[in-house]
Structures are given as structure tokens and as C-alpha cells.
Design a protein around this motif. Structure first.
Motif, PDB file in Angstrom:
ATOM      1  N   PRO A 157       0.759  -1.309   0.072  1.00  0.00           N
ATOM      2  CA  PRO A 157       0.044   0.091  -0.054  1.00  0.00           C
ATOM      3  C   PRO A 157       0.803   1.290  -0.084  1.00  0.00           C
ATOM      4  CG  PRO A 157       0.302  -0.850   2.225  1.00  0.00           C
ATOM      5  CD  PRO A 157       1.012  -1.739   1.490  1.00  0.00           C
ATOM      6  N   ALA A 158       0.248   2.463  -0.425  1.00  0.00           N
ATOM      7  CA  ALA A 158       0.950   3.549  -0.253  1.00  0.00           C
ATOM      8  C   ALA A 158       0.101   4.800   0.149  1.00  0.00           C
ATOM      9  CB  ALA A 158       1.624   3.840  -1.722  1.00  0.00           C
ATOM     10  N   PHE A 159       0.689   5.584   0.805  1.00  0.00           N
ATOM     11  CA  PHE A 159      -0.276   6.578   1.318  1.00  0.00           C
ATOM     12  C   PHE A 159       0.436   8.393   0.937  1.00  0.00           C
ATOM     13  CE2 PHE A 159      -0.125   3.142   3.937  1.00  0.00           C
ATOM     14  CZ  PHE A 159      -1.674   2.701   4.262  1.00  0.00           C
ATOM     15  N   TYR A 160      -0.431   9.065   0.593  1.00  0.00           N
ATOM     16  CA  TYR A 160       0.008  10.342   0.148  1.00  0.00           C
ATOM     17  C   TYR A 160      -1.025  11.425   1.041  1.00  0.00           C
ATOM     18  CZ  TYR A 160       2.307   8.037  -3.668  1.00  0.00           C
ATOM     19  OH  TYR A 160       3.338   7.415  -4.455  1.00  0.00           O
ATOM     20  N   PHE A 161      -0.167  12.183   1.791  1.00  0.00           N
ATOM     21  CA  PHE A 161      -0.748  13.016   2.895  1.00  0.00           C
ATOM     22  C   PHE A 161      -0.719  14.460   2.244  1.00  0.00           C
ATOM     23  CE2 PHE A 161       0.859   9.543   5.182  1.00  0.00           C
ATOM     24  CZ  PHE A 161       0.041   9.322   6.075  1.00  0.00           C
ATOM     25  N   ILE A 162      -1.874  15.076   1.715  1.00  0.00           N
ATOM     26  CA  ILE A 162      -1.904  16.172   0.998  1.00  0.00           C
ATOM     27  C   ILE A 162      -2.514  17.205   1.849  1.00  0.00           C
ATOM     28  CG2 ILE A 162      -3.050  17.255  -0.985  1.00  0.00           C
ATOM     29  CD1 ILE A 162      -3.295  14.693  -2.082  1.00  0.00           C
ATOM     30  N   GLY A 163      -1.920  18.423   1.922  1.00  0.00           N
ATOM     31  CA  GLY A 163      -2.280  19.478   2.740  1.00  0.00           C
ATOM     32  C   GLY A 163      -3.581  20.279   2.279  1.00  0.00           C
ATOM     33  N   ALA A 164      -3.962  21.203   2.983  1.00  0.00           N
ATOM     34  CA  ALA A 164      -5.089  22.096   2.441  1.00  0.00           C
ATOM     35  C   ALA A 164      -4.673  22.991   1.372  1.00  0.00           C
ATOM     36  CB  ALA A 164      -5.715  23.069   3.482  1.00  0.00           C
ATOM     37  N   ASP A 165      -3.320  23.297   0.957  1.00  0.00           N
ATOM     38  CA  ASP A 165      -2.684  23.702  -0.109  1.00  0.00           C
ATOM     39  C   ASP A 165      -2.795  23.202  -1.451  1.00  0.00           C
ATOM     40  OD1 ASP A 165      -0.804  22.238   0.705  1.00  0.00           O
ATOM     41  OD2 ASP A 165       0.722  23.761   0.990  1.00  0.00           O
ATOM     42  N   GLY A 166      -3.126  21.818  -1.036  1.00  0.00           N
ATOM     43  CA  GLY A 166      -3.158  20.855  -2.414  1.00  0.00           C
ATOM     44  C   GLY A 166      -1.553  20.374  -2.514  1.00  0.00           C
ATOM     45  N   ALA A 167      -0.982  20.442  -2.006  1.00  0.00           N
ATOM     46  CA  ALA A 167       0.336  19.961  -1.946  1.00  0.00           C
ATOM     47  C   ALA A 167       0.873  18.681  -1.152  1.00  0.00           C
ATOM     48  CB  ALA A 167       1.662  21.140  -1.735  1.00  0.00           C
ATOM     49  N   VAL A 168       1.236  17.680  -1.702  1.00  0.00           N
ATOM     50  CA  VAL A 168       1.638  16.632  -1.039  1.00  0.00           C
ATOM     51  C   VAL A 168       2.920  16.750  -0.155  1.00  0.00           C
ATOM     52  CG1 VAL A 168       2.735  14.075  -1.203  1.00  0.00           C
ATOM     53  CG2 VAL A 168       1.296  15.069  -2.979  1.00  0.00           C
ATOM     54  N   ALA A 169       2.335  16.704   1.203  1.00  0.00           N
ATOM     55  CA  ALA A 169       3.334  17.120   2.235  1.00  0.00           C
ATOM     56  C   ALA A 169       4.346  15.812   2.586  1.00  0.00           C
ATOM     57  CB  ALA A 169       2.350  17.679   3.701  1.00  0.00           C
ATOM     58  N   HIS A 170       3.647  14.730   2.283  1.00  0.00           N
ATOM     59  CA  HIS A 170       4.471  13.321   2.834  1.00  0.00           C
ATOM     60  C   HIS A 170       3.790  12.226   2.083  1.00  0.00           C
ATOM     61  CE1 HIS A 170       6.901  10.928   5.421  1.00  0.00           C
ATOM     62  NE2 HIS A 170       5.681  10.065   5.415  1.00  0.00           N
TER      63      HIS A 170
END
Length: 366
Positions: A157-170
């Protein structure tokens, strides 16, 4: 732990914006939703490439397609998975808990189902699995790997954490590290302005196949049965690729060796049993043993029996077998066949099928 997929190239993020409103229609597949690929340029332009990639997805399960309003200013957790992958299945209790716990604070969980095996491309199979596995959040069907390539993803599995600014933070590849992941969600929500995310990070436990692995005793790894990726094959006969051969179970396999017994047609992705009482044996060291299987015809369930060291498993049976080792193959999915209840030791697993027509794909352990 993570399943990897080798990629020869990675596609860039493709943003297709056309001047038309989003059209949502129910498809002819139960639980499946379709969306026109045309997204209004004025609505999508403010979103980042990762979020725009999600908006281009045309097939959604469980819920209507995402709209720009669903994503704008939200914290988004994107999870790549496939339903027969045990590493993915074990992450579901955490995703369920986070989706419910932080929904009101602005978290959107989006699941991208990118298949490994051909049967995982069938919408009805995926929809059935979502119900069986209790997946309540949005799921996109990514059969052509468009989103996989768009995110530059490399495994399940993979996880992409996207902030409210739309950028992938982690981004995180593989299961585990759940407390840090929840803390990351809280931090992104706080940055987005939520005032109620100082919630305790409490342990989350799954049951059955969704329970966490016993890593301390795990001595066996994923093993494919099709000749395309097979390893550890120990039957005296070599593979007869794409044609039927009678195989003999190995007498005394080493740990992580396995073999076929009876008549099998071995293909690149899976092996198909060609006669009653065809069998598979595996010498393994792990608490849990799973086998990805499918019946040749869903209308004809196939009974099977599992033994451990030549005996009924008793208390060591899995969620899909009883203490006598009996179970039924009735769908294309992962089956938990063994869960050792006491000390984990080397065991010889054997499964025999009452009827022909079994497709066996891969062993996984936990």
C-alpha cells in the motif's frame, strides 16, 4: 511491508480541463459511479496537479465522483491498494478509523484501487470486496494505472498526505508507522485551521485477516505460483509452462519451499487445477498463512481441506477454514487459511481441492 511494482516509466500529471459541468450518472454496475472526464476549467484551475488528477478519474465505487468543492481547502489522504494484497488489507482498520474520527475536521480519505491480478479489474469483484472488507470511503477504480503513474507510485500500500494547499506534504510506502501517520494528519488539519484535532492517538486493532502481522516470528515472504514470478518451487517436475502436467508434492521441503500435487496447468499469473484432489504444499514459518485463489466459475464453489503437518489444524485454523480444515472457495480473493494460536514454528501446510478449476495466485504471510 509493501508489495512493489516495477515501472519502466512514470507519467507526468495530466490535467484535462474542458468547459463543461461535471455530469454524474449511475453505471450499469451496482455500487459503481461514472463521471464525464470534462471538468470546468474555472473550477479545477485553482487545485493542485495531484488533486486535479483525482478529478479526472471516471469510475468511482461507494460514492459519487469527487468535485472541486469536495477537495478545495481540505486535507486529503490518498491510499493506493488492491483488495487481495494482505499488506493493504491490514491497513484498513486505520483508514476506517481516521476517516470517521477526522471527517468533521476536514479530512477526506480517497482510496485508489489499482489491481495486481486480472480478477481485481472486474468492478463487481471490487464492489463485493468493499462490502466484505467494510470500506466506507470513496474508492476509485484505476485499472489503467493512470493515477498510479500520475502520483509516481511504486507499490502497495502507499499513502499520500495532501495539505489544504493541495501539495503532497508526505508520502509513505508500506504498512506500519500508524501513530506517526495520525500525528501527521492532525498537524495538517491544524495548519488548515481546525481547532479540534488535539485528540488522543489511541491504538487501533483489526481482526481476522485485518489484524496486524506478527513481525517478530515472520520468516516467510510473499510467494507467487504463476511461472512469471514463481520462486521456491520444489516439486520434482519442472514447470510445464501453459500446458497441463501431473506434479508430485516434494517429500521434505525446506522452509519457504512449496510444490504442486496432481494435475495443474501453470500460467504466468496463476496455476489452474485440472483434476479432483489436486493439491499444494508449502513449508512456512509465520503466524498466518494466506492464499489468493479464485474459482474458474463463480457459480460453482469448490470445497477444500487444509492440513498442518498432516493433521487437521484445530485451534490453528484461519478465518476461512474450520478446526477440521474445511473451507469453500467461492470468490476471487485472499483466503486466510492458517493462524497459529500458540508458539510459531516451522509447519508444513497442505491444501487439497475436491473439484478441478481452482486458480491459485500467491501465498502471503503475517
Amino acid at each position: 511491508m509493501m508489495k512493489r511494482r516495477e515501472l519502466k516509466f512514470v507519467l507526468g500529471l495530466a490535467v484535462v480541463a474542458a468547459g463543461a459541468a461535471i455530469a454524474v450518472t449511475l453505471s450499469d454496475k451496482p455500487g459503481s459511479f461514472s463521471m464525464s472526464p470534462a471538468i470546468a476549467r474555472s473550477e479545477a484551475a485553482e487545485l493542485s496537479p495531484p488533486l486535479n488528477a483525482l478529478l479526472q478519474t471516471t469510475t468511482w465505487l461507494n460514492a459519487p465522483p469527487l468535485t472541486p468543492q469536495d477537495l478545495r481547502g481540505k486535507v486529503v489522504l490518498v491510499n493506493f491498494w488492491t483488495y487481495s494484497c494482505i499488506n493493504c488489507v491490514r491497513t484498513l482498520p486505520y483508514l476506517r478509523a481516521w476517516a470517521e474520527k477526522y471527517r468533521a475536521e476536514g479530512l477526506v480519505v480517497v482510496s485508489i484501487h489499482t489491481p495486481e491480478f486480472a480478477f481485481e479489474k472486474v468492478p463487481d469483484n471490487v464492489t463485493r470486496a468493499l462490502h466484505q472488507l467494510d470500506v466506507p470511503y470513496r474508492v476509485a477504480q484505476d485499472n489503467d494505472f493512470r493515477l498510479w503513474h500520475a502520483f509516481g507510485n511504486r507499490g502497495w500500500p502507499a499513502f499520500y498526505f495532501i495539505g489544504a494547499d493541495g501539495a503532497v506534504a508526505h508520502e509513505q510506502l508500506g504498512e506500519g508507522d500508524y501513530e506517526a501517520s495520525e500525528a501527521r494528519i492532525q498537524a495538517l488539519l491544524k495548519e488548515a485551521g481546525s481547532l479540534k484535532v488535539a485528540l488522543p492517538i489511541t491504538p487501533i486493532a483489526g481482526s481476522g485477516a485485518q489484524a496486524a502481522p506478527d513481525l517478530a516470528t515472520l520468516g516467510s515472504g510473499e510467494t507467487y505460483i504463476g511461472y512469471g514470478q514463481a520462486s521456491g518451487f520444489a516439486s520434482p517436475e519442472s514447470f510445464a509452462s501453459d500446458r497441463t502436467r501431473t506434479y508430485t508434492l516434494p517429500d521434505n521441503p525446506w522452509v519457504n519451499e512449496w510444490g504442486l500435487g496432481g494435475d495443474w496447468l501453470v500460467g504466468a499469473e496463476f496455476a489452474t487445477s485440472s483434476a479432483p484432489q489436486s493439491s499444494i504444499a508449502y513449508r512456512f514459518h509465520a503466524r498466518d498463512l494466506h492464499l489468493v485463489m479464485a474459482p474458474a466459475s463463480p457459480e460453482k464453489p469448490i470445497r477444500f481441506r487444509v492440513t498442518l503437518d498432516g493433521k487437521a489444524p484445530g485451534a490453528d485454523h484461519g478465518a476461512d477454514t474450520d478446526p477440521q480444515g474445511w473451507g469453500t472457495l467461492d470468490a476471487d480473493r485472499l483466503y486466510q487459511l492458517v493462524r497459529q494460536s500458540a508458539e510459531v514454528t516451522d509447519r508444513t501446510f497442505r491444501i487439497a481441492f475436491e473439484e478441478p478449476g481452482v486458480r491459485a495466485y500467491a501465498f502471503t504471510f503475517g
